[in-house]
Each structure stands twice: as C-alpha cells, then as structure tokens.
Scaffold this motif. Structure first.
Motif, PDB file in Angstrom:
ATOM      1  N   ARG A 176      -3.810   6.732   9.005  1.00 14.45           N
ATOM      2  CA  ARG A 176      -2.834   6.571   7.925  1.00 14.45           C
ATOM      3  C   ARG A 176      -3.398   7.165   6.631  1.00 14.45           C
ATOM      4  NH1 ARG A 176       1.554   5.496  10.626  1.00 14.45           N
ATOM      5  NH2 ARG A 176       1.417   3.635  11.888  1.00 14.45           N
ATOM      6  N   PRO A 177      -2.513   7.657   5.759  1.00 15.37           N
ATOM      7  CA  PRO A 177      -2.993   8.217   4.490  1.00 15.37           C
ATOM      8  C   PRO A 177      -3.420   7.121   3.527  1.00 15.37           C
ATOM      9  CG  PRO A 177      -0.601   8.266   4.558  1.00 15.37           C
ATOM     10  CD  PRO A 177      -1.064   7.785   5.901  1.00 15.37           C
ATOM     11  N   CYS A 178      -4.412   7.442   2.732  1.00 11.10           N
ATOM     12  CA  CYS A 178      -4.841   6.559   1.659  1.00 11.10           C
ATOM     13  C   CYS A 178      -5.503   7.441   0.600  1.00 11.10           C
ATOM     14  CB  CYS A 178      -5.792   5.467   2.154  1.00 11.10           C
ATOM     15  SG  CYS A 178      -7.445   6.039   2.606  1.00 11.10           S
ATOM     16  N   PHE A 179      -5.978   6.836  -0.450  1.00 13.41           N
ATOM     17  CA  PHE A 179      -6.700   7.558  -1.495  1.00 13.41           C
ATOM     18  C   PHE A 179      -7.981   6.815  -1.810  1.00 13.41           C
ATOM     19  CE2 PHE A 179      -2.481   9.226  -2.174  1.00 13.41           C
ATOM     20  CZ  PHE A 179      -2.708  10.537  -2.583  1.00 13.41           C
ATOM     21  N   MET A 180      -8.984   7.575  -2.172  1.00 14.93           N
ATOM     22  CA  MET A 180     -10.192   7.002  -2.749  1.00 14.93           C
ATOM     23  C   MET A 180      -9.933   7.058  -4.249  1.00 14.93           C
ATOM     24  SD  MET A 180     -11.740   6.313  -0.016  1.00 14.93           S
ATOM     25  CE  MET A 180     -13.291   5.682  -0.603  1.00 14.93           C
ATOM     26  N   VAL A 181     -10.045   5.935  -4.937  1.00 15.89           N
ATOM     27  CA  VAL A 181      -9.684   5.837  -6.343  1.00 15.89           C
ATOM     28  C   VAL A 181     -10.964   5.659  -7.168  1.00 15.89           C
ATOM     29  CG1 VAL A 181      -8.256   4.619  -8.038  1.00 15.89           C
ATOM     30  CG2 VAL A 181      -7.505   4.750  -5.640  1.00 15.89           C
ATOM     31  N   THR A 182     -11.199   6.592  -8.080  1.00 12.70           N
ATOM     32  CA  THR A 182     -12.382   6.513  -8.934  1.00 12.70           C
ATOM     33  C   THR A 182     -12.157   5.484 -10.037  1.00 12.70           C
ATOM     34  OG1 THR A 182     -11.626   8.161 -10.523  1.00 12.70           O
ATOM     35  CG2 THR A 182     -12.822   8.986  -8.574  1.00 12.70           C
ATOM     36  N   LYS A 183     -13.183   5.249 -10.821  1.00 10.20           N
ATOM     37  CA  LYS A 183     -13.046   4.334 -11.957  1.00 10.20           C
ATOM     38  C   LYS A 183     -11.982   4.873 -12.916  1.00 10.20           C
ATOM     39  CE  LYS A 183     -15.862   1.762 -15.234  1.00 10.20           C
ATOM     40  NZ  LYS A 183     -17.219   1.537 -15.740  1.00 10.20           N
ATOM     41  N   LYS A 184     -11.984   6.188 -13.146  1.00 11.43           N
ATOM     42  CA  LYS A 184     -10.956   6.794 -14.001  1.00 11.43           C
ATOM     43  C   LYS A 184      -9.574   6.594 -13.393  1.00 11.43           C
ATOM     44  CE  LYS A 184     -13.319  10.598 -16.353  1.00 11.43           C
ATOM     45  NZ  LYS A 184     -13.327  12.058 -16.510  1.00 11.43           N
ATOM     46  N   GLY A 185      -9.475   6.700 -12.081  1.00  8.17           N
ATOM     47  CA  GLY A 185      -8.206   6.485 -11.405  1.00  8.17           C
ATOM     48  C   GLY A 185      -7.705   5.063 -11.594  1.00  8.17           C
ATOM     49  N   CYS A 186      -8.622   4.105 -11.516  1.00  3.25           N
ATOM     50  CA  CYS A 186      -8.249   2.709 -11.749  1.00  3.25           C
ATOM     51  C   CYS A 186      -7.776   2.510 -13.187  1.00  3.25           C
ATOM     52  CB  CYS A 186      -9.427   1.776 -11.447  1.00  3.25           C
ATOM     53  SG  CYS A 186      -9.731   1.546  -9.690  1.00  3.25           S
ATOM     54  N   HIS A 202       0.809  -1.208   0.000  1.00  7.88           N
ATOM     55  CA  HIS A 202       0.000   0.000   0.000  1.00  7.88           C
ATOM     56  C   HIS A 202       0.846   1.263   0.000  1.00  7.88           C
ATOM     57  CE1 HIS A 202      -2.719   3.102   1.832  1.00  7.88           C
ATOM     58  NE2 HIS A 202      -3.390   2.727   0.754  1.00  7.88           N
ATOM     59  N   LYS A 203       1.888   1.286   0.803  1.00  5.31           N
ATOM     60  CA  LYS A 203       2.726   2.494   0.881  1.00  5.31           C
ATOM     61  C   LYS A 203       3.350   2.811  -0.482  1.00  5.31           C
ATOM     62  CE  LYS A 203       6.986   0.234   2.412  1.00  5.31           C
ATOM     63  NZ  LYS A 203       8.004   0.164   3.406  1.00  5.31           N
ATOM     64  N   ASN A 204       3.692   1.783  -1.262  1.00  5.30           N
ATOM     65  CA  ASN A 204       4.265   2.013  -2.592  1.00  5.30           C
ATOM     66  C   ASN A 204       3.216   2.534  -3.572  1.00  5.30           C
ATOM     67  OD1 ASN A 204       6.769   1.180  -1.678  1.00  5.30           O
ATOM     68  ND2 ASN A 204       6.461  -0.938  -2.330  1.00  5.30           N
TER      69      ASN A 204
END
Length: 172
Positions: free
Chosen positions: A60-70, A22-24
């Motif tokens: 901890r930091p994370c991101f919400m990833v949209t379909k476009k992001g995927c 995840h960190k990478n």
C-alpha cells in the motif's frame, strides 16, 4: 530506508496522531506535493513516497514524513487538533533524536557522522574559530563516535603553548 526511518515518521503514524484515516492523509499529502512541485520546492524535504505491507500482505502507498513535513501538516490543522498534533510530533522527534544521540558508535552510519562534522565545520568557520580549535572539536566528536585520529591531529600554535609562569621569574 533505514537512515530515513530514523529521521521520519510514517504517514500511518501521522494519521493516527491527527485522528485521520490514513487514506485521507495520503490524499492530502499528494495534494501538498502537487502544490510544492508547482513552486519547484524540493519534496524530499517534507515527504518521501514509500509503501508498506498491510495486514493482508498487500503493498500500500504511504509517505515518510520529515520534521518539516510534520510542521507543514501542523500548519494546516487548527484548534485542538492542531495543538495536539504539534505537541505529539514534537515529542516524537525529540524521542528519535534522543535515540540517535544515545546510540552506540557502531550504530551511527558514517555518512551521518560526516554530515554532522560538515555542519559543525560551517558553524566553526562562521564563528571565526581558530583552526586548531576546530581541529580539537573534530577530534572530540570523532572520539565520541569511535573514530580514532592521530595524536598530532591538533597542532596548537606556539604562541598558545607558552606558559605564563615562565615570565613570573622576570618580575621578581
């Protein structure tokens, strides 16, 4: 965050799908965000910064990833890994879309319904549908979501109300 969670994947889930720590993945997404910022492309269409609570109870930091992001991430991957991730995220988004479609009307936020109706209106106008046809479609969709419209919401033009059987007597 609730609406966002219904239409995005967490970076933790994406990291698991691509077989990365995840960190990478977070590091990679931050780099993508820098590049997108430089070109003045809206980040929220792809990634939205967020946090989660880890097993030790720490934020901890994370991101919400949209379909476009995927799709963006998938284009960065090659070979088996890229193919596998593409198939997994496509399946996951289809699952989420199915959940939204099969949700009961009370579970659908009014804002999402309004956005859907607005998009439907744009398509209808682009296709030059008659106003009463647009109104009929709005009434059907609204009913599916539990929104009651008045009986006279759809006004059919008089020329569409004529019954051709009225003219059958004239031919005899």
């Amino acid at each position: 965050m609730n609406d966002l969670a219904k239409t995005t994947l967490t970076s933790m889930e994406v990291a698991q799908m691509v077989g990365k720590e995840h960190k990478n993945l977070v590091r990679d997404i931050r780099r993508y965000c820098e590049h997108l910022n430089e070109t003045k492309i809206e980040l929220v269409e792809f990634f939205k910064e967020s946090t989660y609570i880890d097993g030790k109870g720490e934020s901890r930091p994370c991101f919400m990833v949209t379909k476009k992001g995927c799709e963006f991430i998938a284009h960065k991957l090659t070979g088996q890994k890229g193919t596998e991730f593409t198939a997994r995220y496509i399946n996951r988004f289809h699952e989420m879309e199915h959940e939204l479609v099969t949700a009961s009307p009370s579970e659908i936020p009014l804002g999402e319904l309004a956005s859907y109706l607005k998009a439907m209106d744009r398509v209808a106008h682009r296709q030059n549908l008659a106003p009463y046809k647009i109104a009929e479609n709005f009434k059907k969709v609204s009913a599916q979501f539990g929104v009651k419209l008045t009986d006279d919401f759809v006004k059919v033009p008089e020329h569409k109300q004529m019954d051709l059987s009225d003219f059958a007597d004239d031919k005899e």
